[in-house]
Design an enzyme around this catalytic site. Structure first.
Site, PDB file in Angstrom:
ATOM      1  N   HIS A 355       0.799  -1.237   0.000  1.00 20.89           N
ATOM      2  CA  HIS A 355       0.000   0.000   0.000  1.00 20.89           C
ATOM      3  C   HIS A 355       0.821   1.272   0.000  1.00 20.89           C
ATOM      4  O   HIS A 355       0.267   2.359   0.166  1.00 20.89           O
ATOM      5  CB  HIS A 355      -0.913   0.059   1.228  1.00 20.89           C
ATOM      6  CG  HIS A 355      -1.973  -0.991   1.238  1.00 20.89           C
ATOM      7  ND1 HIS A 355      -3.229  -0.777   0.730  1.00 20.89           N
ATOM      8  CD2 HIS A 355      -1.942  -2.260   1.687  1.00 20.89           C
ATOM      9  CE1 HIS A 355      -3.945  -1.882   0.879  1.00 20.89           C
ATOM     10  NE2 HIS A 355      -3.191  -2.797   1.457  1.00 20.89           N
ATOM     11  N   LYS A 543      -8.169  14.049   4.507  1.00 19.33           N
ATOM     12  CA  LYS A 543      -7.284  12.882   4.524  1.00 19.33           C
ATOM     13  C   LYS A 543      -6.273  13.109   5.639  1.00 19.33           C
ATOM     14  O   LYS A 543      -6.223  14.201   6.209  1.00 19.33           O
ATOM     15  CB  LYS A 543      -6.564  12.704   3.181  1.00 19.33           C
ATOM     16  CG  LYS A 543      -5.883  13.986   2.687  1.00 19.33           C
ATOM     17  CD  LYS A 543      -5.297  13.818   1.292  1.00 19.33           C
ATOM     18  CE  LYS A 543      -6.287  13.957   0.171  1.00 19.33           C
ATOM     19  NZ  LYS A 543      -6.617  12.715  -0.538  1.00 19.33           N
ATOM     20  N   ARG A 544      -5.462  12.101   5.946  1.00 17.12           N
ATOM     21  CA  ARG A 544      -4.438  12.324   6.955  1.00 17.12           C
ATOM     22  C   ARG A 544      -3.529  13.487   6.568  1.00 17.12           C
ATOM     23  O   ARG A 544      -3.323  13.759   5.386  1.00 17.12           O
ATOM     24  CB  ARG A 544      -3.613  11.035   7.152  1.00 17.12           C
ATOM     25  CG  ARG A 544      -4.341  10.000   7.983  1.00 17.12           C
ATOM     26  CD  ARG A 544      -4.615  10.493   9.405  1.00 17.12           C
ATOM     27  NE  ARG A 544      -3.391  10.544  10.161  1.00 17.12           N
ATOM     28  CZ  ARG A 544      -2.937   9.559  10.914  1.00 17.12           C
ATOM     29  NH1 ARG A 544      -3.642   8.448  11.053  1.00 17.12           N
ATOM     30  NH2 ARG A 544      -1.803   9.666  11.564  1.00 17.12           N
ATOM     31  N   LYS A 549       0.877  14.702   0.936  1.00 15.07           N
ATOM     32  CA  LYS A 549      -0.507  14.961   0.530  1.00 15.07           C
ATOM     33  C   LYS A 549      -0.740  16.459   0.254  1.00 15.07           C
ATOM     34  O   LYS A 549      -1.761  16.858  -0.281  1.00 15.07           O
ATOM     35  CB  LYS A 549      -1.477  14.451   1.594  1.00 15.07           C
ATOM     36  CG  LYS A 549      -1.446  12.918   1.721  1.00 15.07           C
ATOM     37  CD  LYS A 549      -2.403  12.413   2.766  1.00 15.07           C
ATOM     38  CE  LYS A 549      -2.274  10.927   3.061  1.00 15.07           C
ATOM     39  NZ  LYS A 549      -2.955  10.069   2.068  1.00 15.07           N
ATOM     40  N   THR A 651      -8.493   6.733  -1.828  1.00 15.37           N
ATOM     41  CA  THR A 651      -9.853   6.198  -1.925  1.00 15.37           C
ATOM     42  C   THR A 651     -10.867   7.312  -1.648  1.00 15.37           C
ATOM     43  O   THR A 651     -12.010   7.223  -2.102  1.00 15.37           O
ATOM     44  CB  THR A 651     -10.084   5.030  -0.941  1.00 15.37           C
ATOM     45  OG1 THR A 651      -9.517   5.386   0.320  1.00 15.37           O
ATOM     46  CG2 THR A 651      -9.440   3.761  -1.450  1.00 15.37           C
ATOM     47  N   LYS A 655     -14.665   8.332  -3.320  1.00 17.89           N
ATOM     48  CA  LYS A 655     -15.890   8.662  -2.579  1.00 17.89           C
ATOM     49  C   LYS A 655     -16.442  10.009  -3.031  1.00 17.89           C
ATOM     50  O   LYS A 655     -17.652  10.180  -3.226  1.00 17.89           O
ATOM     51  CB  LYS A 655     -15.597   8.709  -1.071  1.00 17.89           C
ATOM     52  CG  LYS A 655     -15.240   7.354  -0.491  1.00 17.89           C
ATOM     53  CD  LYS A 655     -14.541   7.446   0.871  1.00 17.89           C
ATOM     54  CE  LYS A 655     -13.848   6.121   1.165  1.00 17.89           C
ATOM     55  NZ  LYS A 655     -12.827   6.210   2.236  1.00 17.89           N
TER      56      LYS A 655
END
Ligand code: 26W
Length: 814
Positions: A355, A543-544, A549, A651, A655
C-alpha cells in the site's frame, strides 16, 4: 411476514422494557439505540450461524484478510441498509418520537485504523459479504482506537478514544475459542530419530480472546465474520503461594503488561517506527489468527497438503508478514511436516498487498528484536533467507550483486516486504500507476525473479455506504433516471452518461447538492458557530495530514487568493468554502504546524470584513469516518494533490467522485484512472508527473529557492509565514518555511504552485457555467461505478483467491 411500522414499534417497546425496564416515554436515545441493535441482532445472528454452517457443509474456500487496521465507523445504518430495513427503522423511530439521526449517532465510531489502509479493509468486508463470498477479517480489538482530535487555540490536541466505554453492541466474545500466544523464551534443538526437533522453553504466555463482529451482506443472507483479538493474561499463571501481598502485585503488573498488547492502535500512517510493542501486536494477531484457522480447517478432516485449496490469507501491507514464518512453524513444529512440504503450503496460501512506496513506511525490524521476541521464528526466517539468497546466486547470476539489497536479512534488519514477496504467491499494488512503480522501480529485482506474482488491483469503496447510506437523495435521483439495477451492478451507473446534458436531470442534481450543502452548513453552524455560504463552491481536502498529501499547496492557493483580494478588493471571485479535515500523527511536528497554519489562516480570512464573504476556511476537527460521511455529499471540488508517485491509490478521491465532486489532482494513484474514465475535460489535472518527480530526484536538478526568488506571488505567500502576519510571533511557522527553502521542498510544493494556481482558475471558470459544471459532475458520478469495491473484490476473488460465491439459504425469520 413483512414487518410494518406497527410491528416494529411493538417489538422495540418490548425490548425497552425487557432490557432496560423502561417505557417508551422514559427511554433515552442511547437505550433506544441499544434496543435497535438487540432487535437487529436476532436476525443477524440467525443468518450468521447459518452462513458458517453452510460454509462448513459446502467446504467453501475461505479468505482471511489479515489487517492491523479496520476502520469500520458506525455500523447501524449500513447494517440496516444491507438488511433492507433502513427505511422501516427510520419511519418507526419517527413515529415513536425519536430523530433517527440522533439515535444512530449514539453508536461510537469504531476507529481501529489510521486512514486509507484501514478503511479499505472495512469496505472490502462489506463487498465480500455482499457478493456472497466466504471472506473474513482478522484484526486486533484495540481498547483505544485512533486518538480523538481536539483543536485548541489552533493546535491539535490528542485525547484517548475510549470507544468501548459503553458496550460495543455488535461484538460477541468467544471465550471458548481463546488461544495461547507465546513470546520470548529460548529454543532447544534435539535430534529424534534423525529428525531435528525444536523445543520452546521459558516463554511468556498471552491469552488471545476473540471478539467476533458480524459482517452483514447486502440483500442476501450472508453474514461473515470480523474476528478481533484481545490480549488477556492466562489465569493459571497466578497462584497464591503465600498470604504476602507481593504475589498479588506481581500478578497485577504481569496482567497489565499482557493487556498492553491490545491496548491501543499506533497512530502512525506512512511512517514506520521500530516499536517493540507494535511488533508484539503484529505477532499476536498473526499467531492467534493462524491457529484459529488451522483449528477450523482440521475439522474438515483434510490433509494439510490441501490447505491452500481451502484457505487463502491476504495480508494487508507488511504488518502481518509474520504469517509466513509462523505458518511454517505451526506446520513443522506442531504438525510435524518437513520443510519442503511446509514451504510449499505456505507459499500457496499467503498473498500480499502493498500500500505504499514511501521508503520511510517500509517495515524493517532489527534482527535482535525478532530473535528475542520470537526465537523460533527467527531461525525459520534465517533459513528462508538462506535458501532465497542461494537460489538467487545459482539461478540469477545477473542479480548476484543485488543480493544484499534483496535479502530478507541484511544489515542486521529483517525486511518485511522481502519476506512477504518471497513467502507468497501473489503481490499486488492498489492502482495501475502504483503497481507499475512497484514493478519498474521499488521492487524491480523481485519482479525479475517472480514476474507472475505481480498484479494490480485498483482500490474501491463500498457504494452502499458511500453513496446509498450517505447520500439518499442522490441515490433517489439516480434511480429515477436509470432504475435501480445499478445498486447491484454499480458498473451500470454509466447509464447516466446520456443524462449529463439533460437540463432537467442537471437541475435535480444541483438541487440535491444544494440541499446537502445546507445540511453541512447547519452542522458547521451548530458545531463551530461559523456561517458558511451554501451557495459557495465547497472545496474539500480531507485525509491524513502528511507532507506528501500537500495540504500546504492548497493553503498556498488560499493565501494567494487572500493576497489578491487585499490588493484588489473588487476582485471577482466565486465564493468558496475551503474545508479541511485531517489528523496529524502525534509526533509529526511539521504536520502539526500545518494544522496550526490552516487555523491561523482561517482566523484571518474568516474575520476579514471584505474577504470573508468570498473565502471561508474551515478546519473540521476530529476527521473520522462519520465526519467524512457528512462532508462528502456536499462537496463540489475534491483535492487530490499529492506529489506524483507518492499516493499509492487514494480512496477519498473515489468517494468524492461518486458524490458528484470534480477532482483537482495530480497524475497520481487512482487519479490517473479517474482521469482516463471521465476524460480530460471532466477533471482538473496539473503538476509534475511521477516520471518527472523521479527525474528530479535522481538528477538533483530541482532548486526550490529559484521558484521563491522568481515568482512574486509565491514570495508574497511565503513571506507571510515568517512576518507575524498569521501568528503573534515570527517563528511559529519557520519549520515550514525552512523545509521549503533550506531542505529544498521534498514534496515539490513550490514547483507545482504555478500549475496548481492555473488549475484552480480553470475550476472557477468552469463553475461559472453551471450547466457545464453539472454535466461534468454527472459524468463523474456515471463513471464512478468502476470504483465500487465490489469490482475490486471480484477481481481479487477471480485472479488471486480463486473463490466463488456460496449462497446462504433462506431462514424463516419472524
Ligand atoms: C508501519 C507504519 C505504517 C502504517 C501504515 C506504514 C504504512 C501504513 C500504510 C501502508 C499507509 C496507508 O494507509 N496507505 C494507503 O493505503 C490506501 C489503501 O490502499 C491507499 O489508497 C493510499 O494511497 C495509501 O497511502
Amino acid at each position: 411476514m413483512t414487518m410494518t411500522v406497527d410491528n416494529l414499534s411493538q417489538i422495540l417497546k418490548e425490548k425497552l422494557t425487557s432490557s432496560f425496564g423502561k417505557s417508551l416515554e422514559d427511554a433515552t436515545t442511547k437505550e433506544m439505540f441499544q434496543s435497535i441493535c438487540l432487535t437487529m441482532k436476532e436476525s443477524i445472528h440467525a443468518n450468521w450461524q447459518m452462513t458458517q454452517q453452510t460454509y462448513d457443509e459446502k467446504e467453501s474456500k475461505q479468505v482471511y484478510y489479515f489487517s492491523m487496521e479496520f476502520l469500520l465507523g458506525r455500523l447501524v445504518e449500513s447494517n440496516l441498509l444491507n438488511m433492507g430495513m433502513l427505511n422501516l427503522y427510520k419511519e418507526t423511530l419517527l413515529s415513536l418520537g425519536f430523530d433517527p439521526e440522533d439515535v444512530f449517532r449514539e453508536e461510537h465510531d469504531a476507529g481501529l485504523g489510521n486512514g486509507g489502509l484501514g478503511r479499505l479493509a472495512a469496505c472490502f468486508l462489506d463487498s465480500l459479504a455482499s457478493l456472497q463470498l466466504p471472506g473474513h477479517g482478522m484484526g486486533i480489538r484495540y481498547k483505544y482506537g485512533l486518538f480523538q482530535q481536539k483543536v485548541v487555540n489552533g493546535y491539535q490536541v490528542e485525547l484517548p478514544d475510549n470507544w468501548l466505554k459503553d458496550e460495543y453492541m455488535w461484538e460477541t466474545k468467544r471465550g471458548d475459542k481463546a488461544i495461547e500466544v507465546r513470546f520470548g523464551g529460548t529454543v532447544e534443538t534435539t535430534v529424534d530419530n534423525g529428525h531435528l526437533q525444536f523445543h520452546h522453553h521459558d516463554y511468556e504466555r498471552v491469552l488471545a480472546v476473540p471478539y467476533d463482529v458480524p459482517i452483514v451482506g447486502f440483500d442476501n443472507n450472508t453474514v461473515n465474520t470480523l474476528r478481533l483479538w484481545s490480549a488477556e493474561s492466562t489465569t493459571n499463571h497466578f497462584h497464591f503461594h503465600s498470604s504476602r501481598g507481593h504475589d498479588y502485585y506481581h500478578y497485577l503488573d504481569y496482567k497489565r503488561s499482557i493487556e498492553k498488547i491490545s491496548e491501543f492502535l499506533y497512530p502512525d500512517d506512512s511512517y514506520y517506527e521500530g516499536k517493540i510493542l507494535r511488533l508484539k501486536q503484529q505477532y499476536f494477531l498473526v499467531s492467534a489468527g493462524l491457529q484459529s484457522i488451522l483449528h477450523r480447517y482440521k475439522k474438515r478432516n483434510k490433509p494439510l497438503e490441501q490447505l491452500s485449496e481451502h484457505v487463502v490469507i491476504q495480508i494487508n501491507d507488511t504488518h502481518p508478514t509474520l504469517v509466513v514464518p509462523e505458518l511454517m512453524r505451526l506446520l513443522m513444529d506442531e504438525e510435524k511436516l518437513g520443510w519442503d512440504e511446509a514451504w510449499s503450503i505456505t507459499q500457496k496460501t499467503v498473498a500480499y498487498t502493498n500500500h505504499t512506496t514511501l521508503s520511510e513506511a517500509l517495515e524493517k525490524w532489527p534482527e535482535e528484536m525478532i530473535k528475542t521476541l520470537f526465537p523460533r521464528l527467527y531461525l525459520i526466517i534465517h533459513e528462508i533467507n538462506e535458501r532465497f539468497c542461494k537460489m538467487l546466486w545459482y539461478d540469477y547470476p545477473e542479480l548476484r550483486e543485488k543480493i544484499p539489497e534483496m535479502a530478507i536479512l541484511s544489515y542486521e534488519q529483517v525486511h518485511m516486504a522481502h519476506l512477504s514477496m518471497v513467502g507468497s504467491f501473489s503481490i499486488n499494488g492498489v492502482a495501475k500507476l502504483h503497481t507499475d512503480i512497484l514493478k519498474d522501480r521499488v521492487m524491480k529485482p523481485f519482479y525479475t525473479v517472480f514476474p507472475k506474482r505481480f498484479n494490480n488491483k485498483t482500490n474501491g469503496i463500498t457504494h452502499r455506504r458511500w453513496l446509498l447510506n450517505v447520500n439518499p437523495k442522490l441515490t433517489d435521483v439516480i434511480s429515477q433516471a436509470i432504475g435501480t439495477d445499478w445498486i447491484h451492478q454499480p458498473g451500470q451507473l454509466t447509464d447516466l452518461i446520456p443524462f449529463a446534458t439533460d437540463s432537467a436531470f442537471q437541475e435535480s442534481i444541483a438541487k440535491v447538492k444544494h440541499e446537502n450543502k445546507v445540511k453541512l452548513a447547519n452542522f458547521i453552524k451548530k458545531q463551530y458557530d461559523l456561517t458558511i455560504d451554501d451557495q459557495s463552491i465547497v472545496d474539500v481536502h480531507i485525509k491524513r495530514l502528511h507532507g506528501y498529501k500537500r495540504q500546504l499547496l492548497n493553503l498556498f492557493h488560499i493565501i494567494h487568493l487572500y493576497n489578491r483580494c487585499l490588493e484588489d478588493p473588487s476582485l471577482d471571485l466565486i465564493p468558496r468554502t475551503f474545508i479541511f479535515g485531517a489528523k496529524a500523527a502525534p509526533g509529526y511536528s511539521f504536520a502539526k504546524q500545518v494544522i496550526k497554519l490552516i487555523n491561523a489562516v482561517a482566523e484571518k480570512v474568516n474575520n476579514h470584513p471584505d474577504i470573508s464573504s468570498k473565502i471561508k476556511v474551515v478546519f473540521l476537527e476530529n476527521y473520522s469516518v462519520s465526519l467524512a460521511e457528512r462532508i462528502i455529499p456536499a462537496a463540489d471540488l475534491s483535492e487530490q494533490i499529492s506529489t506524483a508517485s507518492k499516493e499509492a491509490s487514494g480512496t477519498g478521491n473515489m468517494k468524492l467522485m461518486m458524490n458528484g465532486a470534480l477532482t483537482i489532482g495530480t497524475l497520481d494513484g487512482a487519479n490517473v484512472e479517474i482521469g482516463e474514465l471521465v476524460g480530460t475535460e471532466n477533471i482538473f489535472t496539473f503538476g509534475l508527473t511521477s516520471d518527472e518527480v523521479f527525474h528530479y530526484q535522481r538528477e538533483g536538478e530541482y532548486r526550490a529557492r529559484d521558484y521563491y526568488n522568481n515568482d512574486r506571488r509565491l514570495r508574497n505567500v511565503m513571506d507571510l509565514l515568517v512576518n507575524e502576519h498569521f501568528s503573534g510571533d515570527d517563528v511559529e511557522f519557520k519549520d515550514i518555511f525552512y523545509s521549503l527553502l533550506y531542505n529544498n521542498d521534498e514534496y515539490f510544493v513550490l514547483k507545482d504552485f504555478d500549475s496548481y494556481i492555473h488549475a484552480q482558475s480553470r475550476v472557477q471558470e468552469a463553475y461559472q457555467n453551471q450547466s457545464d459544471w453539472l454535466s461534468k459532475s454527472i459524468v463523474n458520478i456515471a463513471q464512478s461505478g468502476m470504483f465500487s469495491s465490489d469490482r475490486t473484490i471480484q477481481e481479487y476473488a477471480n485472479d488471486i483467491w480463486k473463490i466463488k460465491p456460496t449462497t446462504i439459504g433462506n431462514l424463516i425469520i419472524k
